[in-house]
Design an enzyme around this catalytic site. Structure first.
Site, PDB file in Angstrom:
ATOM      1  N   ASP A 196       0.853  -1.177   0.000  1.00 11.48           N
ATOM      2  CA  ASP A 196       0.000   0.000   0.000  1.00 11.48           C
ATOM      3  C   ASP A 196       0.897   1.238   0.000  1.00 11.48           C
ATOM      4  OD1 ASP A 196      -2.243   1.660   0.119  1.00 11.48           O
ATOM      5  OD2 ASP A 196      -3.250   0.420   1.602  1.00 11.48           O
ATOM      6  N   GLU A 233     -10.575   6.649   4.744  1.00 11.30           N
ATOM      7  CA  GLU A 233      -9.557   6.040   5.595  1.00 11.30           C
ATOM      8  C   GLU A 233      -9.596   6.596   7.024  1.00 11.30           C
ATOM      9  OE1 GLU A 233      -5.797   4.975   3.672  1.00 11.30           O
ATOM     10  OE2 GLU A 233      -6.562   5.895   1.840  1.00 11.30           O
TER      11      GLU A 233
END
Length: 593
Positions: free
Chosen positions: A285, A482
């Site tokens: 990521d 997020e």
């Protein structure tokens, strides 16, 4: 320019360019002739904003990505295709002519592109319980992505959200592993019957593994559970995605019992690659390797640990030059074996060959016409309607009268494309306002009400009186993504929403609440004052799908993909844990008429 990467593509070295040769043979012939610099370049993924076309050629970069909101100017489908082709031509100017693979987060449609079709976020699709619909959405997304150039999508997210405080709850199809596993049909839709077919985009199962199970629902936090629970709850969707042929897996930011997943050799190599026999490529990521030691700035030890753990391509958006230098030094020092470098390159190059990038490296502009097309918007409208969950309908106030009803509409989310689309829309965090073309929920209500009906709108509810048949309050959350969406404290409606609802309630007309949110909210104290409640989730650009259900054009069929808390103190609350919810997992009403 890196050393040792010169030369010309002779007939022998160009064997990998021959589409008649088997994939394995092409990859091995190419691998045999690549230098260490070229191999490390293939393992490097940089953010488009941090590179030039010259960098792509000089450093033999294997991949680029657009982070959320990283777009060309102007942000049009044609500009995307031009940008992509420019970078791709730079990659093809290298001696081996190895094309780039370009990644985007098209997580609910091609959501970075203005004018693209924005589908409901995953939590709504989990409520719809329709794997074939999810496959069709994946295929539609692949068409829109293909027309603009990119060939790799960082989707679907197959996480299992176990705590609604988590800011990524809406990226989950549901709280039990069976739901995300069923919805891995998204992989089939994105990739098509085979990689390299028409509008085939590499799919990514993410985030591996346990990101939805962190303590307190903290994004990028610590998942403190046994291996048995990790395997029972969080691993099955990845198994399902692999069975469907997912071409890549993205590693999660979270830790498992204190060890960051990006450095977890057991989870990546032993479980994912060996036990589950995943043969695709493993990608990190965003700056994920930098989190292994908990200190800012990646170190040689973090690079070494992540590559040896089994990560094949590293997303280092801005500091990619230092990553290349560091990994090369680690290999030359013998701390990262060449066998690991070759394994990573073999996986990356195999996907590039299978995608047909060597033969068709440029954007397929035939698909530009599909971006935001009427066909795709109609599919999204249907998805919105199927995702609505009717939670309360006292006195059968719904469906609303389409013939000559008088409807009052209020709420900050009633006439706001940005709010109803949520995060990951045009920008990373999303934003309120008229950010992309579409139909707001208010516009959908007006279009559906009929010529004889009356629809009055006031954002804050002022002006309502007892002459209306019903008041529709479209309230809830505003965009986030997020960790910015983590809610460690209260999870109720804000003061603006409560004031709007109070004005509507004081008028004496029946109140229908349409809750636009990425998760269940704490509404039990207000629920007795409402005649109806519809969980609308984050529907995207096609707000008429909400109106279809409100007016009975389509009966509500959605079922809760998560358990709805009775109060915030119950978090985490999940099916089978013995807690008494406000609405249980799977709950959903429909109309009697």
């Amino acid at each position: 320019m890196l050393a040792g990467t010169g030369g010309s593509a002779t007939a022998e070295t160009a064997a990998h360019l021959d589409p008649k040769r088997p994939v394995h043979d092409r990859v091995e012939r190419l691998l045999d002739r690549m230098t260490l610099d070229e191999k490390i370049g293939q393992m490097t993924q940089a953010e488009r904003g941090s590179v030039t076309a010259g960098d792509v050629t000089a450093y033999r970069l294997g991949s680029l990505l657009s982070g959320g909101g990283s777009v060309p100017t102007p942000n049009t489908p044609e500009s995307w295709a031009d940008m992509y082709d420019g970078f791709q031509r730079a990659a093809l100017a290298t001696p081996r002519r190895i094309p780039l693979i370009y990644g985007v987060d098209a997580v609910h449609g091609h959501n970075n592109v203005v004018g693209a079709t924005i589908f409901p976020h995953n939590i709504g699709l989990g409520a719809a319980r329709n794997p074939e619909l999810v496959r069709r959405i994946g295929a539609a997304t692949a068409e829109e992505v293909t027309g603009t150039g990119p060939d790799w999508n960082f989707a679907p997210c197959v996480c299992v959200a176990r705590n609604d405080r988590w800011g990524r709850t809406y990226e989950s199809f549901g709280e039990i592993p069976e739901l995300p596993a069923q919805m891995t049909t998204a992989v089939s839709g994105l990739q098509g019957p085979r990689l390299g077919g028409p509008a085939s985009v590499l799919a990514t199962a993410k985030h591996y593994v346990g990101d939805g199970g962190t303590t307190g629902g903290v994004d990028q936090g610590n998942t403190e559970i046994s291996e048995a629970e990790l395997r029972r709850i969080h691993l099955p969707p990845f198994q399902a995605a692999i069975r469907r042929g997912a071409g890549s897996v993205m590693i999660s930011f979270n830790s498992w019992n204190g060890v960051k997943a990006h450095g977890h050799r057991y989870l990546i190599t032993d479980v994912l690659k060996k036990e589950l026999r995943f043969s695709g490529l493993v990608v990190s990521d965003w700056n994920g390797i930098d989190q292994i030691d908990g200190q800012p700035g990646f170190t040689a030890a973090e690079v070494r640990t992540s590559i040896n753990a089994g990560i094949d391509m590293v997303m280092v958006p801005n500091d990619w030059k230092r990553f290349i230098e560091t990994l090369k030094a680690e290999v030359e020092a013998g701390r990262v074996p060449m066998s690991r470098i070759d394994d990573a390159n073999r996986r990356i190059l195999t996907k590039k060959v299978q995608l047909g990038l060597f033969e068709r490296p440029l954007a397929d502009r035939r698909y530009l016409r599909t971006v935001g097309s009427g066909e795709h918007r109609e599919l999204a409208r249907r998805a919105v309607a199927e995702s609505q969950v009717l939670l309360k309908n006292e006195g059968n106030v719904l469906p609303l009268d389409r013939r000559d009803g008088r409807i009052f509409v209020a709420g900050k989310n009633a006439d706001d494309i940005g709010n109803q689309s949520g995060g990951w829309t045009i920008t990373w965090q999303g934003s309120s306002g008229d950010i992309t073309p579409g139909t707001t929920i208010l516009e959908g209500i007006r279009q559906t009400a009929g010529k004889r009906g009356t629809v009055t709108y006031s954002k804050d509810g002022s002006g309502v009186d007892g002459s209306y048949d019903a008041a529709v309050a479209v309230v809830g959350e505003t965009p986030y993504a997020e960790f910015m969406g983590d809610r460690p404290g209260a999870m109720g409606l804000d003061a603006e929403d409560l004031a709007t609802l109070q004005r509507l309630r004081a008028s004496g007309v029946p109140v229908v609440v349409v809750l636009v949110s990425g998760r269940p909210l704490d509404v039990s104290a207000q629920l007795p004052q409402w005649n109806a409640l519809v969980a609308s989730w984050l529907p995207g650009t096609e707000g008429r799908g909400v109106a279809d259900v409100l007016f009975g054009v389509r009966k509500p069929t959605g079922k809760l993909p998560v358990t709805w808390m009775k109060d915030v103190g119950q978090q985490p609350i999940n099916k089978g844990d013995g807690k008494d919810p406000l609405f249980p997992f799977g709950y959903g009403l429909t109309y009697r008429r």
